[in-house]
Design a protein around this motif. Structure first.
Motif, PDB file in Angstrom:
ATOM      1  N   MET A   1       0.835  -1.073   0.005  1.00 50.06           N
ATOM      2  CA  MET A   1       0.023   0.138  -0.061  1.00 50.06           C
ATOM      3  C   MET A   1       0.698   1.127  -0.028  1.00 50.06           C
ATOM      4  O   MET A   1       0.636   2.233  -0.679  1.00 50.06           O
ATOM      5  CB  MET A   1      -0.798  -0.018   1.302  1.00 50.06           C
ATOM      6  N   ASN A   2       1.840   1.366   0.780  1.00 54.75           N
ATOM      7  CA  ASN A   2       2.725   2.250   1.013  1.00 54.75           C
ATOM      8  C   ASN A   2       3.584   2.737  -0.279  1.00 54.75           C
ATOM      9  O   ASN A   2       3.714   4.048  -0.881  1.00 54.75           O
ATOM     10  CB  ASN A   2       3.753   2.365   2.019  1.00 54.75           C
ATOM     11  N   ILE A   3       3.950   1.455  -0.999  1.00 56.59           N
ATOM     12  CA  ILE A   3       4.664   1.839  -2.278  1.00 56.59           C
ATOM     13  C   ILE A   3       3.808   2.420  -3.499  1.00 56.59           C
ATOM     14  O   ILE A   3       4.018   3.355  -4.061  1.00 56.59           O
ATOM     15  CB  ILE A   3       5.225   0.379  -2.848  1.00 56.59           C
TER      16      ILE A   3
ATOM     17  N   GLY B   1      -9.162  -4.966   2.857  1.00 53.90           N
ATOM     18  CA  GLY B   1      -8.733  -5.189   4.382  1.00 53.90           C
ATOM     19  C   GLY B   1      -7.586  -4.958   4.889  1.00 53.90           C
ATOM     20  O   GLY B   1      -7.131  -5.212   5.905  1.00 53.90           O
ATOM     21  N   ILE B   2      -6.826  -4.053   4.205  1.00 59.91           N
ATOM     22  CA  ILE B   2      -5.413  -3.555   4.692  1.00 59.91           C
ATOM     23  C   ILE B   2      -5.495  -1.934   5.409  1.00 59.91           C
ATOM     24  O   ILE B   2      -6.019  -1.120   4.665  1.00 59.91           O
ATOM     25  CB  ILE B   2      -4.513  -3.120   3.456  1.00 59.91           C
ATOM     26  N   GLU B   3      -5.084  -2.107   6.654  1.00 61.53           N
ATOM     27  CA  GLU B   3      -5.277  -0.939   7.476  1.00 61.53           C
ATOM     28  C   GLU B   3      -4.263   0.019   7.256  1.00 61.53           C
ATOM     29  O   GLU B   3      -2.862  -0.529   7.225  1.00 61.53           O
ATOM     30  CB  GLU B   3      -5.479  -1.228   8.694  1.00 61.53           C
ATOM     31  N   PRO B   4      -4.240   1.144   7.313  1.00 60.33           N
ATOM     32  CA  PRO B   4      -2.930   2.158   7.148  1.00 60.33           C
ATOM     33  C   PRO B   4      -2.317   2.230   8.609  1.00 60.33           C
ATOM     34  O   PRO B   4      -2.548   1.787   9.497  1.00 60.33           O
ATOM     35  CB  PRO B   4      -3.654   3.543   6.671  1.00 60.33           C
ATOM     36  N   GLU B   5      -0.984   2.582   8.482  1.00 60.50           N
ATOM     37  CA  GLU B   5      -0.122   2.779   9.566  1.00 60.50           C
ATOM     38  C   GLU B   5       0.177   4.261   9.540  1.00 60.50           C
ATOM     39  O   GLU B   5      -0.083   5.035   8.858  1.00 60.50           O
ATOM     40  CB  GLU B   5       1.042   1.689   9.441  1.00 60.50           C
ATOM     41  N   THR B   6       1.218   4.579  10.341  1.00 57.92           N
ATOM     42  CA  THR B   6       1.405   5.957  10.554  1.00 57.92           C
ATOM     43  C   THR B   6       2.613   6.253   9.219  1.00 57.92           C
ATOM     44  O   THR B   6       2.203   7.572   8.932  1.00 57.92           O
ATOM     45  CB  THR B   6       2.752   6.018  11.573  1.00 57.92           C
ATOM     46  N   ARG B   7       3.147   5.418   8.700  1.00 59.27           N
ATOM     47  CA  ARG B   7       4.004   5.726   7.435  1.00 59.27           C
ATOM     48  C   ARG B   7       2.978   5.847   6.355  1.00 59.27           C
ATOM     49  O   ARG B   7       3.128   7.028   5.510  1.00 59.27           O
ATOM     50  CB  ARG B   7       4.900   4.789   7.087  1.00 59.27           C
ATOM     51  N   THR B   8       2.013   5.334   6.342  1.00 58.75           N
ATOM     52  CA  THR B   8       0.905   5.428   5.268  1.00 58.75           C
ATOM     53  C   THR B   8       0.175   7.042   5.128  1.00 58.75           C
ATOM     54  O   THR B   8       0.171   7.656   4.349  1.00 58.75           O
ATOM     55  CB  THR B   8      -0.372   4.472   5.393  1.00 58.75           C
ATOM     56  N   LEU B   9      -0.050   7.506   6.695  1.00 57.18           N
ATOM     57  CA  LEU B   9      -0.745   8.579   6.756  1.00 57.18           C
ATOM     58  C   LEU B   9       0.388   9.716   6.421  1.00 57.18           C
ATOM     59  O   LEU B   9       0.010  10.837   6.060  1.00 57.18           O
ATOM     60  CB  LEU B   9      -1.271   8.828   8.140  1.00 57.18           C
TER      61      LEU B   9
ATOM     62  N   ILE C   1       2.436   9.672   4.220  1.00 57.53           N
ATOM     63  CA  ILE C   1       2.602   9.840   2.782  1.00 57.53           C
ATOM     64  C   ILE C   1       1.300  10.616   2.498  1.00 57.53           C
ATOM     65  O   ILE C   1       1.777  11.674   1.498  1.00 57.53           O
ATOM     66  CB  ILE C   1       2.702   8.419   2.165  1.00 57.53           C
ATOM     67  N   LEU C   2       0.279  10.532   2.852  1.00 57.38           N
ATOM     68  CA  LEU C   2      -0.992  11.400   2.573  1.00 57.38           C
ATOM     69  C   LEU C   2      -0.584  12.791   2.826  1.00 57.38           C
ATOM     70  O   LEU C   2      -0.954  13.712   2.041  1.00 57.38           O
ATOM     71  CB  LEU C   2      -2.191  10.838   3.264  1.00 57.38           C
TER      72      LEU C   2
ATOM     73  N   ALA D   1      -5.372   7.764  17.757  1.00 60.40           N
ATOM     74  CA  ALA D   1      -4.128   7.565  18.625  1.00 60.40           C
ATOM     75  C   ALA D   1      -2.919   7.107  17.750  1.00 60.40           C
ATOM     76  O   ALA D   1      -1.896   6.283  18.079  1.00 60.40           O
ATOM     77  CB  ALA D   1      -4.362   6.581  19.582  1.00 60.40           C
ATOM     78  N   PHE D   2      -2.774   7.740  16.474  1.00 60.22           N
ATOM     79  CA  PHE D   2      -1.646   7.428  15.746  1.00 60.22           C
ATOM     80  C   PHE D   2      -0.606   8.455  16.224  1.00 60.22           C
ATOM     81  O   PHE D   2      -0.715   9.734  16.158  1.00 60.22           O
ATOM     82  CB  PHE D   2      -1.799   7.587  14.123  1.00 60.22           C
ATOM     83  N   PRO D   3       0.560   8.245  16.502  1.00 64.02           N
ATOM     84  CA  PRO D   3       1.696   9.002  16.816  1.00 64.02           C
ATOM     85  C   PRO D   3       2.189   9.804  16.065  1.00 64.02           C
ATOM     86  O   PRO D   3       2.380   9.501  14.679  1.00 64.02           O
ATOM     87  CB  PRO D   3       2.865   8.493  17.465  1.00 64.02           C
ATOM     88  N   TRP D   4       2.278  11.160  16.128  1.00 61.45           N
ATOM     89  CA  TRP D   4       3.084  12.269  15.108  1.00 61.45           C
ATOM     90  C   TRP D   4       4.472  11.829  15.224  1.00 61.45           C
ATOM     91  O   TRP D   4       5.097  12.268  16.495  1.00 61.45           O
ATOM     92  CB  TRP D   4       2.536  13.642  15.544  1.00 61.45           C
ATOM     93  N   THR D   5       5.152  11.484  14.455  1.00 58.04           N
ATOM     94  CA  THR D   5       6.462  11.239  14.281  1.00 58.04           C
ATOM     95  C   THR D   5       7.343  12.427  13.829  1.00 58.04           C
ATOM     96  O   THR D   5       6.742  13.414  13.323  1.00 58.04           O
ATOM     97  CB  THR D   5       6.657   9.959  13.398  1.00 58.04           C
ATOM     98  N   THR D   6       8.482  12.432  13.608  1.00 57.90           N
ATOM     99  CA  THR D   6       9.531  12.956  13.184  1.00 57.90           C
ATOM    100  C   THR D   6       9.124  13.387  11.643  1.00 57.90           C
ATOM    101  O   THR D   6       9.038  14.526  10.950  1.00 57.90           O
ATOM    102  CB  THR D   6      11.059  12.802  13.241  1.00 57.90           C
ATOM    103  N   ALA D   7       8.902  12.270  10.935  1.00 62.72           N
ATOM    104  CA  ALA D   7       8.393  12.503   9.674  1.00 62.72           C
ATOM    105  C   ALA D   7       7.180  12.967   9.559  1.00 62.72           C
ATOM    106  O   ALA D   7       7.025  13.869   8.417  1.00 62.72           O
ATOM    107  CB  ALA D   7       8.035  10.810   8.987  1.00 62.72           C
ATOM    108  N   THR D   8       6.177  13.007  10.200  1.00 63.61           N
ATOM    109  CA  THR D   8       5.031  13.753  10.107  1.00 63.61           C
ATOM    110  C   THR D   8       5.378  15.357  10.147  1.00 63.61           C
ATOM    111  O   THR D   8       4.642  16.154   9.371  1.00 63.61           O
ATOM    112  CB  THR D   8       3.991  13.297  11.287  1.00 63.61           C
TER     113      THR D   8
END
Length: 512
Positions: free
Chosen positions: A303-305, A330-338, A340-341, A365-372
């Motif tokens: 999904m991320n690719i 049925g694939i749920e997003p993760e922090t990296r997916t969001l 990318i958006l 409750a997805f954490p805001w990371t440095t990438a965010t």
């Protein structure tokens, strides 16, 4: 006589009553508590006086003397509740008085850390080897390994060789990895498919595909070291990066002949190569194959690719379409997916959708990371919005998020686009104070800011400092320098750069 008889009858009645009470007492056998027995424990014949009856008011107990336990207290062993023991209360009151009199200690954490660092610790040689490997210091790791082999008690195992081979491969030292592998075989350590795969990975990382093919043939000739799916995945990744898709197809054909089934990681590697090469038809065919497969189902990395492909190219509509498709699978997003958006919406300056995704992350409750934060800062930096960019950076630091090299690259580019060159110098000093690694991208951002400010002397100073720090310039570095010199008409310096590194500074770039 009647009176005497009555007296005798009464007396006899009292004796009967007393005897009845005594028998009843023997049957019940009441256990009196301490101090409750109504009669004296001493016999009347002893001549001692009977104890006086207890008054209504009980005298206050005498405080126990220090170091002396009364016999009654020794038998009872009273259990004091929290805060009841008089000595503890006294010590607490005294400590409270002492605590109020003392001044607060400053820098407690620093003092504790300094005390912990000052403790002596003599690490063993094996721990020193593990520390060097974790620090990715291959020179010192090999030196410590040579010291270990000189010890009579030490016999290197497969895991140690595996770690060293992976370290040398990631450090771009395939020849040393091959030498270590040969030495391992000479010392009688049996080669395994994992060790062969690690050595093949070292050659593939350095682009030595012929040597990697030779090792693959050696594995096929060894009955105990047959290549597996991980071996083929490393080779396929090298062919995708080349890019040599003809060899990718040959590898898949060989895997089918040897009954090696590709997994999801293998398919994701090829899918990523198709996306980078722009082969969208092959990408969709491979994705359909993954959906129909039982061993290589698409996952969140798939999904991320796909989302990165359309997000980086600015095709937000296709990105949202594929996002809904993967959710339907049925694939749920993760922090990296969001993230990318957020990056895709920020590049298109769709700030409302970018904020909606960030609120969605908070709500679930997805954490805001440095990438965010980097994606948001980069969006405002490209637009030259220095105020919002700086506000996001301050919020990032207030939440305890540590900025990295990309954070400062975006900040330098943003202040440069806004014309605030004095803040560029402040960001460089702050990065040095926070021990942020200064890689090639960091120096390129500073060089671009100096070129935009027409400060060629500072640009040349940064370039010299970059080479002094052994930070290798890339094509972007020389492109920034050539464009700055061309703008000022300094053709002699352009030719000097071309003579310095002909592979990165082409003649066409200088002659334009």
């Amino acid at each position: 006589m009647a009176l005497a008889g009555a007296a005798n009858g009464t007396f006899r009645l009292r004796l009967i009553t007393a005897s009845a009470d005594t028998s009843d007492t023997h049957t019940r056998r009441r256990h009196w508590k301490a101090g409750e027995f109504p009669f004296s424990t001493t016999s009347p014949s002893s001549g001692t006086q009977r104890r006086k009856p207890r008054t209504t008011e009980r005298p206050p107990p005498t405080p126990p003397s220090k170091g002396k336990v009364e016999p009654e207290e020794r038998g009872r062993q009273r259990h004091w509740k929290a805060g009841e023991f008089p000595a503890a209360a006294e010590s607490q009151s005294q400590s409270g008085r002492r605590g109020r009199a003392r001044t607060p200690i400053k820098n407690v954490k620093k003092r504790l850390d300094a005390r912990a660092d000052s403790k002596a610790w003599a690490c063993t040689v094996t721990e020193a080897l593990s520390d060097r490997i974790d620090a990715k210091n291959w020179q010192e790791a090999l030196q410590v390994f040579e010291m270990l082999k000189e010890q009579p008690f030490y016999y290197p195992k497969e895991g140690t060789y595996m770690k060293l081979l992976l370290l040398l491969g990631r450090s771009g030292q395939p020849s040393l990895a091959r030498q270590l592998f040969t030495e391992m075989q000479q010392q009688g350590c049996q080669a395994t498919p994992e060790l062969y795969t690690a050595l093949i990975g070292a050659y593939c990382r350095s682009g030595l595909l012929d040597e990697a093919f030779q090792l693959l043939d050696d594995m096929k000739a060894s009955p105990l070291c047959q290549p597996d799916v991980y071996t083929y995945s490393i080779l396929i990744k090298a062919f995708v990066d080349a890019p040599r898709f003809d060899l990718v197809d040959a590898m898949f054909k060989e895997m089918a002949e040897r009954s090696v089934v590709p997994n999801t990681v293998t398919q994701n590697i090829v899918l990523s190569g198709y996306c980078r090469a722009g082969r969208l038809d092959d990408m969709e065919k491979l994705l359909s194959t993954m959906l129909d497969s039982a061993t290589s189902k698409p996952d969140v990395w798939t999904m991320n690719i796909i989302l990165s492909l359309f997000g980086n190219s600015g095709q937000v509509g296709l990105m949202e379409k594929w996002y809904e498709k993967f959710r339907g699978y049925g694939i749920e997003p993760e922090t990296r997916t969001l993230n990318i958006l957020i990056g895709a919406y920020g590049k298109k300056r769709m700030y409302d959708k970018m904020s909606a995704v960030m609120e969605y992350m908070r709500r679930l409750a997805f954490p805001w990371t440095t990438a965010t934060y980097n994606n948001v800062i980069e969006a405002f930096a490209e637009a030259g919005d220095a105020k919002n960019m700086e506000d996001i950076f301050n919020q990032m630091r207030s939440e305890g998020m540590k900025p990295d090299t990309k954070t400062f690259c975006c900040l330098i580019n943003g202040f440069s686009n806004a014309g605030l060159f004095h803040k560029v110098a402040g960001m460089v000093k702050l990065a040095e104070r926070l021990d942020v690694p200064a890689n090639t991208s960091f120096h390129n951002a500073i060089l671009a800011a100096c070129a935009k400010a027409d400060d060629l002397m500072e640009m040349e100073r940064v370039f010299r400092h970059m080479k002094h720090m052994q930070c290798a310039p890339d094509a972007t570095t020389y492109s920034i320098l050539v464009e700055a010199y061309r703008k000022e008409g300094m053709t002699d310096k352009m030719y000097a750069l071309q003579q310095e590194n002909p592979s990165l500074v082409s003649t066409e770039l200088v002659m334009v």
